[in-house]
Design an enzyme around this catalytic site. Structure first.
Site, mmCIF file in Angstrom:
data_model
loop_
_atom_site.group_PDB
_atom_site.id
_atom_site.type_symbol
_atom_site.label_atom_id
_atom_site.label_comp_id
_atom_site.label_asym_id
_atom_site.label_seq_id
_atom_site.Cartn_x
_atom_site.Cartn_y
_atom_site.Cartn_z
ATOM 1 N N GLU A 77 -6.395 -4.322 6.201
ATOM 2 C CA GLU A 77 -7.578 -3.818 5.520
ATOM 3 C C GLU A 77 -8.829 -4.514 5.406
ATOM 4 O O GLU A 77 -8.630 -5.855 5.766
ATOM 5 C CB GLU A 77 -7.233 -3.580 3.952
ATOM 6 N N LYS A 128 -2.976 3.893 -4.269
ATOM 7 C CA LYS A 128 -4.042 3.200 -4.813
ATOM 8 C C LYS A 128 -3.914 2.773 -6.176
ATOM 9 O O LYS A 128 -4.223 3.392 -7.245
ATOM 10 C CB LYS A 128 -5.418 4.262 -4.853
HETATM 11 C C1 LIG Z 1 -10.191 3.251 -2.196
HETATM 12 C C2 LIG Z 1 -9.987 2.346 -1.153
HETATM 13 C C3 LIG Z 1 -10.500 2.643 0.227
HETATM 14 C C4 LIG Z 1 -11.492 3.514 0.505
HETATM 15 O O1 LIG Z 1 -10.926 4.954 0.483
HETATM 16 P P1 LIG Z 1 -11.969 5.991 0.237
HETATM 17 O O2 LIG Z 1 -11.183 7.383 -0.053
HETATM 18 O O3 LIG Z 1 -12.610 6.017 1.575
HETATM 19 O O4 LIG Z 1 -12.882 5.682 -0.923
HETATM 20 C C5 LIG Z 1 -10.030 1.733 1.328
HETATM 21 N N1 LIG Z 1 -9.160 0.662 0.962
HETATM 22 C C6 LIG Z 1 -8.547 0.394 -0.199
HETATM 23 C C7 LIG Z 1 -7.652 -0.480 -0.420
HETATM 24 C C8 LIG Z 1 -8.937 1.455 -1.515
HETATM 25 O O5 LIG Z 1 -8.278 1.074 -2.424
#
Ligand SMILES: *Cc1c(COP(=O)(O)O)cnc(C)c1O
Length: 339
Positions: free
Chosen positions: A219, A183
């Site tokens: 995604e 992330k």
């Molecule tokens: C944060 C994020 C998510 C969702 O993750 P959660 O833990 O469910 O909030 C999904 N895809 C991407 C690219 C993200 O940055």
């Protein structure tokens, strides 16, 4: 208690009273400090500004009917942030500092925690940046871990309603062995052009395909994708998607509800076979997908633009009930924050 209009909060930034900061210097983490400033002062050559040494998390705290404040699966966020830190060679935030900072930020801003039943929650944004000065490309020697919180309303104002998504092939979000699975801000920067095209054309978001073959679903914008068919929850297996904690939880609940779960590659054409589709993440929990237009092939995959499917609806309500404390915490996902 703050006098905000809890029922009409946007999903955006509202100033709260305090945030936390913790510095990594000389090879170790310092004390957790509290600040009332919304600004950060860092060196002009800090690696976060130049070479993208940055990672963040997103989580929420919920107030229950019993007025207790609940955190959802914080250990997973802490673990993911350590993993993100490793991925761009930053100092890892120890779990003790992570949770102590989260709890401190919640407690100090208690008056901003939205009441039970308002549909709003307290969004928590942990952030880790390289602050050490570098000109050559190498990791910083100093880092800053911060947390701010802000009360947020539902991600989609219209509520739990199907959205339209598009597939376009001009931009990739992440490479197969790149940083798609952590992330970091860079992934978001790389997705902005696609999201801009989507918004311009009236779509809620862009579905990204795998960057290598452009054949499989990756995604769903800033969320994970899932499809439902034949009592099966299908979600992509890919090295370039972010392991969503919401998705992990939906998988567990789907299995618990007697569904099968498949984590595998999902070819674009398979979109025509799903009974339901959705995106999932902390912000919206589930965004039901009513229609997907493939701008490359001209194909449209139509589910239901009127209302969310039965399975998505069930999963959505159950996860929210667990988060609010309305349903028994069967999977041990909740931590009550002592205020
Ligand atoms: C944060 C994020 C998510 C969702 O993750 P959660 O833990 O469910 O909030 C999904 N895809 C991407 C690219 C993200 O940055």
């Amino acid at each position: 208690m703050s006098d905000l209009d809890w029922g009409n909060l946007p999903f955006g930034y509202i100033k709260t009273d305090y945030n936390t900061r913790c510095y990594y210097r000389n090879g170790k983490w310092g004390e957790i400090e509290v600040s009332s400033s919304e600004e950060v002062s860092i060196h002009i050559a800090a690696t976060t500004l130049h070479y993208g040494q940055e990672a963040f998390e997103g989580m929420k705290a919920f107030k229950g009917k019993d007025n207790k404040v609940r955190l959802f699966r914080w250990e997973e966020n802490a673990k993911r942030m350590r993993n993100s830190a490793k991925g761009v060679m930053m100092a890892e935030v120890p779990d003790e500092i992570f949770i102590a900072s989260v709890e401190k930020a919640i407690k100090l801003n208690e008056r901003f925690i939205p009441p039970y039943g308002s549909g709003a929650s307290l969004y928590i944004r942990p952030l880790l940046i390289g602050t050490g000065a570098r000109v050559g490309v190498k990791p910083a020697d100093e880092y800053l871990f911060m947390i701010f919180v802000t009360p947020v309303g539902p991600y989609f104002k219209e509520g739990f309603k199907p959205v339209k998504m598009m597939i376009e092939r001009k931009f990739d979000r992440a490479a197969p062995l790149g940083t798609g699975n952590i992330k970091v801000g860079g992934n978001y920067a790389a997705s902005l052009n696609s999201l801009d095209i989507a918004h311009e054309k009236g779509y809620a978001s862009a579905l990204f395909l795998d960057a290598k073959e452009k054949k499989y679903i990756d995604e769903a914008g800033p969320a994970n994708f899932f499809g439902i068919k034949n009592n099966t929850y299908v979600t992509p297996h890919s090295d370039s998607i972010l392991p969503s904690i919401t998705n992990m939880s939906l998988v567990t609940m789907a299995e618990d509800m007697g569904m099968k779960v498949e984590r595998r590659r999902i070819p674009v054409e398979e979109l025509s076979t799903f009974e339901e589709a959705g995106g999932c993440g902390t912000a919206a929990v589930i965004s039901p997908i009513g229609q997907i237009d493939d701008l490359g092939t001209g194909e449209s995959y139509v589910y239901d633009m009127e209302k969310a499917g039965e399975v998505s609806t069930k999963l959505y309500h159950r996860l929210q009930a667990i988060q609010a404390g309305d349903e028994e915490d069967k999977f041990n996902w909740i931590k009550v924050v002592e205020l």
